[in-house]
Write an enzyme that holds these catalytic residues in place. Structure first.
Site, short mmCIF file in Angstrom:
data_model
loop_
_atom_site.label_atom_id
_atom_site.label_comp_id
_atom_site.label_asym_id
_atom_site.label_seq_id
_atom_site.Cartn_x
_atom_site.Cartn_y
_atom_site.Cartn_z
N ARG A 36 0.82 -1.22 0.00
CA ARG A 36 0.00 0.00 0.00
C ARG A 36 0.86 1.27 0.00
O ARG A 36 0.45 2.28 -0.56
CB ARG A 36 -0.94 0.00 1.21
CG ARG A 36 -2.16 -0.86 0.98
CD ARG A 36 -3.06 -0.84 2.18
NE ARG A 36 -4.37 -1.34 1.84
CZ ARG A 36 -5.31 -1.61 2.74
NH1 ARG A 36 -5.08 -1.41 4.01
NH2 ARG A 36 -6.48 -2.05 2.35
N LYS A 197 -17.70 -16.53 3.67
CA LYS A 197 -19.13 -16.46 3.97
C LYS A 197 -19.99 -15.88 2.86
O LYS A 197 -19.64 -14.86 2.27
CB LYS A 197 -19.33 -15.61 5.22
CG LYS A 197 -18.67 -16.19 6.46
CD LYS A 197 -19.44 -15.79 7.71
CE LYS A 197 -18.96 -16.54 8.92
NZ LYS A 197 -17.71 -15.98 9.48
N GLY A 351 -7.71 -7.54 -0.41
CA GLY A 351 -7.85 -8.46 0.72
C GLY A 351 -7.09 -9.76 0.56
O GLY A 351 -5.92 -9.78 0.17
N GLY A 374 -12.24 -4.11 1.63
CA GLY A 374 -13.63 -3.70 1.83
C GLY A 374 -14.08 -2.68 0.80
O GLY A 374 -15.21 -2.75 0.29
#
Ligand SMILES: Nc1ncnc2c1ncn2[C@@H]1O[C@H](COP(=O)(O)OP(=O)(O)OP(=O)(O)O)[C@@H](O)[C@H]1O
Ligand SMILES: O=C(O)[C@H](O)COP(=O)(O)O
Length: 395
Positions: A36, A197, A351, A374
């Site tokens: 980053r 999930k 991610g 996100g």
């Protein structure tokens, strides 16, 4: 993009409050992965070359409005100095007298890193008073923190009310790549969705089904879809309350003519560990007391073929428990197929998938790896990002 860019404004001699996402993994007080930070270098370099006084602000971790010594940005500032090959200053506050003084000492082209903005309770509350304090340090606001653009915080959104507010180069690139992919994709367009999930991916799957030609499902969430199709999934990850939804997605894909790919074979284990006993089985043969922790060889081949024939692929979420060597092959195979597919533009949605391609040494061969986990998910869900909305519109 319909937002003003820092390339369009005069920066000479200006004090620029530049929000970056330096929320990087740390180990023993040092930066463990500087992806980053490196991604923000073009913006920082552009600002220094243009003769701006560069004031960098970021969060690190989740200190929840309190000073947490291990979450100071001092090691990050040092690391940035090494990457830039120049002296980078650091102040232990993010506003107020100390910060004002540090800014006042800056010469054109100098770089200053402020303290972790999440040390202040007002940051995450998007407190206008804190936003004004940040704004008081500068003449211009640049938001380059794509990774935090889904947060409406004082340094990512609030501050934009009090200063001319423009996007940084990384922010622009991320929005450009992801935006083009979703609005005007090269076809065949394939989305690969994995991870743990279903509930975390509902919005993404729903939105992507309106756009893609192929949807590939892998990872822990696949088992809710397989169960929805009548298969027994043993002890695999299952969200009972999402089975109906999984069926609705399969139906939506059919209605839209989207090819929906699910695993045809899997690797099952008798324990969630690298030393577990494992077997390759077809999806109609998952033993009742075993759990599926990776896609199997036939699925790897099937998914690789779809990737090879695609012009654009967006990938979010691993195909299996890639952190454990025994269950990393599915994720590795997808990464390798993307690396090998020469005519395929590959977008990695941040991610865990970004961590996986990095781990397997395939990062250089991807077309674009998003710095937002996100944020890229919310973007792919079709949501507006507060950090982008807050910027000035193009004139
Ligand atoms: N079959 C599986 N059973 C259990 N866990 C799994 C399985 N496949 C993948 N996982 C786990 O899913 C986790 C990642 O899923 P998660 O939804 O948290 O993040 P993600 O999809 O990578 O999202 P992002 O990329 O936005 O961080 C990994 O830690 C991986 O081990
Ligand atoms: O790591 C991220 O995804 C961003 O830096 C945002 O961090 P957060 O989830 O703590 O807001």
């Amino acid at each position: 993009m319909n937002k003003q860019s820092m390339r369009e404004i005069d920066l000479k001699g200006k004090r620029v409050f530049c929000r970056v996402d330096f929320n990087v993994p740390m180990k023993d007080g040092n930066v463990a992965d500087d992806t980053r930070i490196r991604a923000a270098l073009p913006t920082i370099q552009h600002l220094t070359d243009a003769g701006a006084k560069v004031i960098l602000a970021s969060h690190l971790g989740r200190p929840k409005g309190e000073v947490v010594e291990e979450l100071r940005l001092t090691p990050v500032a040092e690391h940035l100095g090494d990457l830039l090959g120049k002296d980078v200053k650091k102040v232990d506050e993010a506003y107020g007298e100390k910060a004002q003084n540090a800014v006042a000492e800056l010469e054109d082209g100098d770089v200053l890193v402020l303290e972790n903005v999440r040390f202040y309770p007002g940051e995450e509350k998007n407190d206008p008073e804190l936003a004004k304090e940040f704004a008081a340090l500068a003449d211009v606001y640049v938001n380059d923190a794509f990774g935090a653009a889904h947060r409406a915080h004082a340094s990512t959104a609030g501050i934009a009310q009090y200063l001319p507010a423009v996007s940084g180069l990384l922010m622009e690139k991320e929005l450009d790549v992801l935006g083009k992919a979703l609005s005007n994709p090269e076809r065949p367009f394939t989305a690969i969705i994995g991870g743990a999930k279903v509930k975390d991916k509902i919005g993404v799957i729903d939105n992507l089904l309106d756009n893609v030609d192929n949807l590939i499902i892998g990872g822990g969430l696949a088992y809710t879809f397989l169960k929805a199709q009548g298969y027994e999934v043993g002890k695999s990850l299952l969200e009972e309350d999402k089975i109906d939804l999984a069926n609705q997605f399969i139906k939506k894909a059919e209605d839209k003519g989207v090819k929906f790919y699910m695993p045809v074979d899997v690797i099952v284990a008798d324990d969630f560990s690298d030393s577990a006993n494992t077997k390759e089985v077809g999806i109609d043969s998952i033993p009742s007391d075993w759990e599926a922790l990776d896609i199997g060889p036939k699925t790897r081949e099937l998914y690789s073929d779809v990737i090879k024939d695609s012009k654009l692929v967006i990938w979010n979420g691993p195909m299996g428990v890639f952190e454990l060597e025994t269950f990393a092959n599915g994720t590795k195979a997808v990464g390798q197929a993307l690396a090998d597919a020469e005519d395929t533009y590959s977008v990695i949605g941040g991610g865990d998938s970004a961590a996986a391609v990095e781990k397997f040494g395939l990062a250089d061969q991807m077309s674009h790896i998003s710095t937002g986990g996100g944020a890229s998910l919310e973007f792919m869900e079709g949501k507006e990002l507060p950090g982008v909305v807050a910027l000035n519109d193009k004139e």
